[in-house]
Design a protein around this motif. Structure first.
Motif, PDB file in Angstrom:
ATOM      1  N   UNK A 110       0.829  -1.209   0.000  1.00 34.88           N
ATOM      2  CA  UNK A 110       0.000   0.000   0.000  1.00 34.88           C
ATOM      3  C   UNK A 110       0.864   1.261   0.000  1.00 34.88           C
ATOM      4  N   UNK A 111       1.917   1.276   0.787  1.00 33.91           N
ATOM      5  CA  UNK A 111       2.814   2.437   0.845  1.00 33.91           C
ATOM      6  C   UNK A 111       3.486   2.659  -0.509  1.00 33.91           C
ATOM      7  N   UNK A 112       4.005   1.580  -1.111  1.00 33.68           N
ATOM      8  CA  UNK A 112       4.650   1.697  -2.421  1.00 33.68           C
ATOM      9  C   UNK A 112       3.654   2.143  -3.495  1.00 33.68           C
ATOM     10  N   UNK A 144       1.636   9.127  -6.435  1.00 35.78           N
ATOM     11  CA  UNK A 144       2.048  10.516  -6.259  1.00 35.78           C
ATOM     12  C   UNK A 144       3.077  10.903  -7.314  1.00 35.78           C
ATOM     13  N   UNK A 145       4.037  10.019  -7.582  1.00 36.29           N
ATOM     14  CA  UNK A 145       5.066  10.297  -8.598  1.00 36.29           C
ATOM     15  C   UNK A 145       4.429  10.435  -9.981  1.00 36.29           C
ATOM     16  N   UNK A 146       3.516   9.545 -10.328  1.00 34.81           N
ATOM     17  CA  UNK A 146       2.841   9.618 -11.635  1.00 34.81           C
ATOM     18  C   UNK A 146       2.026  10.902 -11.741  1.00 34.81           C
ATOM     19  N   UNK A 147       1.332  11.277 -10.678  1.00 35.73           N
ATOM     20  CA  UNK A 147       0.548  12.509 -10.684  1.00 35.73           C
ATOM     21  C   UNK A 147       1.443  13.732 -10.865  1.00 35.73           C
ATOM     22  N   UNK A 148       2.595  13.761 -10.197  1.00 34.57           N
ATOM     23  CA  UNK A 148       3.532  14.886 -10.340  1.00 34.57           C
ATOM     24  C   UNK A 148       4.078  14.969 -11.763  1.00 34.57           C
TER      25      UNK A 148
END
Length: 183
Positions: free
Chosen positions: A39-41, A47-51
């Motif tokens: 879940x954490x990964x 978040x990285x993809x959204x950024x």
């Protein structure tokens, strides 16, 4: 034959017919896996993809706005040149014209992106310098222009080599030339 001893009253003690807790086997519940790390990964990856998508979208937006501004400027510049050329004097390549006291002499030609062999006589009656703009048109639209400046001339004097600032590219496909004097 002997039988195992019955359990003491109150249910204390181990049951010999039941598997110990956590032991695999018939009747035992399977051990549940801990998915916290996954879940954490997953959240970090989201978040990285959204950024990355946000940064990419920003650059696409900026490029689109810059393209719109360039198109707007180019359209405005072309319409301004077309309106300036509309009030200019028509001249043929190598021909003569008198534009606000600047007498363009015959014999000049268009070579590549520049005007060659141009000479201008001051017919204004007073000392002056001239700023001439030659507009090259194709089907009524300005495709490019060349500006030429004379030195300061006394009345009746001729500048046999005015300074001309060439066009951006070769002026090969024009069907009309117009010239005006002034800024």
């Amino acid at each position: 034959m002997s039988y195992p001893a019955p359990p003491p009253p109150g249910g204390a003690g181990p049951n010999p017919y039941q598997a110990p807790a956590g032991a695999a086997g018939f009747g035992a519940a399977p051990k549940k896996k801990d998915n916290t790390l996954w879940w954490i990964l997953g959240v970090i990856a989201a978040v990285i993809i959204l950024c990355c998508c946000s940064v990419g979208g920003f650059f696409v937006f900026v490029a689109n706005e810059a393209d719109d501004q360039i198109s707007s400027y180019t359209s405005s510049a072309n319409s301004s040149k077309n309106s300036d050329a509309a009030g200019a004097t028509t001249i043929s390549e190598g021909g003569t014209a008198n534009v606000s006291g600047a007498a363009i002499q015959s014999g000049w030609s268009v070579i590549g992106d520049d005007i060659s062999g141009l000479s201008v006589r001051n017919d204004s009656g007073s000392s002056d310098s001239f700023y001439l703009t030659f507009y090259f048109l194709k089907d009524g639209d300005v495709i490019d222009d060349v500006t030429c400046n004379t030195s300061y001339l006394d009345a009746g004097s001729t500048d046999y080599d005015p300074t001309c600032i060439g066009a951006i590219s070769d002026i090969g496909d024009f069907d009309e030339i117009r010239v005006s004097e002034g800024l």
